[in-house]
Design a protein around this motif. Structure first.
Motif, PDB file in Angstrom:
ATOM      1  N   LEU A  69      -6.335 -12.133   8.111  1.00  0.00           N
ATOM      2  CA  LEU A  69      -5.431 -12.150   9.260  1.00  0.00           C
ATOM      3  C   LEU A  69      -4.138 -11.385   8.974  1.00  0.00           C
ATOM      4  O   LEU A  69      -3.520 -10.845   9.894  1.00  0.00           O
ATOM      5  N   LEU A  70      -3.724 -11.334   7.718  1.00  0.00           N
ATOM      6  CA  LEU A  70      -2.494 -10.635   7.342  1.00  0.00           C
ATOM      7  C   LEU A  70      -2.686  -9.117   7.292  1.00  0.00           C
ATOM      8  O   LEU A  70      -1.726  -8.361   7.490  1.00  0.00           O
ATOM      9  N   HIS A  71      -3.900  -8.657   7.056  1.00  0.00           N
ATOM     10  CA  HIS A  71      -4.156  -7.218   6.906  1.00  0.00           C
ATOM     11  C   HIS A  71      -3.656  -6.389   8.105  1.00  0.00           C
ATOM     12  O   HIS A  71      -2.955  -5.385   7.898  1.00  0.00           O
TER      13      HIS A  71
ATOM     14  N   PHE B 254       3.352  -0.459   7.799  1.00  0.00           N
ATOM     15  CA  PHE B 254       2.847   0.911   7.641  1.00  0.00           C
ATOM     16  C   PHE B 254       2.007   1.100   6.386  1.00  0.00           C
ATOM     17  O   PHE B 254       2.059   2.141   5.741  1.00  0.00           O
ATOM     18  N   LEU B 255       1.217   0.087   6.058  1.00  0.00           N
ATOM     19  CA  LEU B 255       0.334   0.148   4.913  1.00  0.00           C
ATOM     20  C   LEU B 255      -0.662   1.299   5.063  1.00  0.00           C
ATOM     21  O   LEU B 255      -1.304   1.443   6.097  1.00  0.00           O
TER      22      LEU B 255
ATOM     23  N   TYR C 253      -9.556  -5.258  -1.590  1.00  0.00           N
ATOM     24  CA  TYR C 253     -10.444  -5.438  -0.433  1.00  0.00           C
ATOM     25  C   TYR C 253     -10.494  -6.893   0.000  1.00  0.00           C
ATOM     26  O   TYR C 253     -11.450  -7.348   0.588  1.00  0.00           O
ATOM     27  N   ARG C 254      -9.458  -7.627  -0.348  1.00  0.00           N
ATOM     28  CA  ARG C 254      -9.297  -9.026  -0.031  1.00  0.00           C
ATOM     29  C   ARG C 254     -10.291  -9.914  -0.782  1.00  0.00           C
ATOM     30  O   ARG C 254     -10.586 -11.023  -0.378  1.00  0.00           O
TER      31      ARG C 254
END
Length: 196
Positions: free
Chosen positions: A88-90, A98-99, A130-131
């Motif tokens: 959810l944070l991604h 601006f990742l 990749y989480r």
């Protein structure tokens, strides 16, 4: 780079980190700036300690991204909860901070570009780009000095009196042998829910 360690032992979980920041061949020691690499986050279950290895920008981005979320949405008690929270944070990291998500065009997923350690009352968790989430039973380390830290912690874990002693041995070894790690060492401690 950096050296960060996390250790669970005797009913406690401890995170420790060196305080050196490097920019290519330039070293920014603790005397030049207070380089803290650990920070606490209030979450749904209490508190968690975070640390990030890699780009210096990651520290501020992660700190501000987590602070902007409602406390009840920050769930870090298990691998599944952490994965869900960071999934959810991604989009927040992409849209608000601006990742740059591309590492390689052949990668299977968008990258969050992070290598981090999280420690809380539930234990020690590593979160990667990749989480992916890993749970570590005794100790772990990230950063350029991780190999030295892991070796030292492995050597002293069974004999050490406390999690703090193990963590300090890990960071001390990295500061001795890794050119991108230096003292002083920052240490934070939390109580575990279940002692192992």
């Amino acid at each position: 780079m950096t050296t960060v360690v996390a250790v669970r032992k005797g009913g406690q979980v401890v995170m420790a980190a060196d305080s050196l920041v490097t920019f290519g061949d330039t070293r920014l020691s603790h005397r030049a700036e207070a380089n803290r690499k650990l920070f606490m986050v209030n979450d749904a279950a209490g508190q968690s300690i975070f640390a990030v290895a890699g780009a210096a920008a990651h520290f501020l981005v992660l700190q501000h991204a987590l602070a902007a979320q409602p406390t009840e949405a920050l769930r870090f008690g298990s691998k599944d909860e952490i994965f869900h929270t960071f999934r959810l944070l991604h989009p927040v990291l992409k849209d608000s901070f601006f990742l740059q998500t591309k590492e390689d065009e052949h990668e299977p997923y968008e990258s969050s570009q992070f290598t981090m350690l999280l420690a809380n009352a539930s234990g020690i968790f590593g979160i990667y780009s990749y989480r992916e989430v890993f749970e570590f039973k005794q100790f772990w380390s990230i950063g350029s000095g991780r190999s030295f830290a892991l070796g030292a912690m492995h050597a002293v874990y069974d004999k050490a009196r406390s999690a703090r002693d193990v963590a300090e041995a890990g960071v001390a070894a990295a500061c001795e042998f890794d050119r991108n790690s230096a003292e002083p060492v920052d240490v934070l401690t939390l109580k575990l829910k279940v002692s192992k």
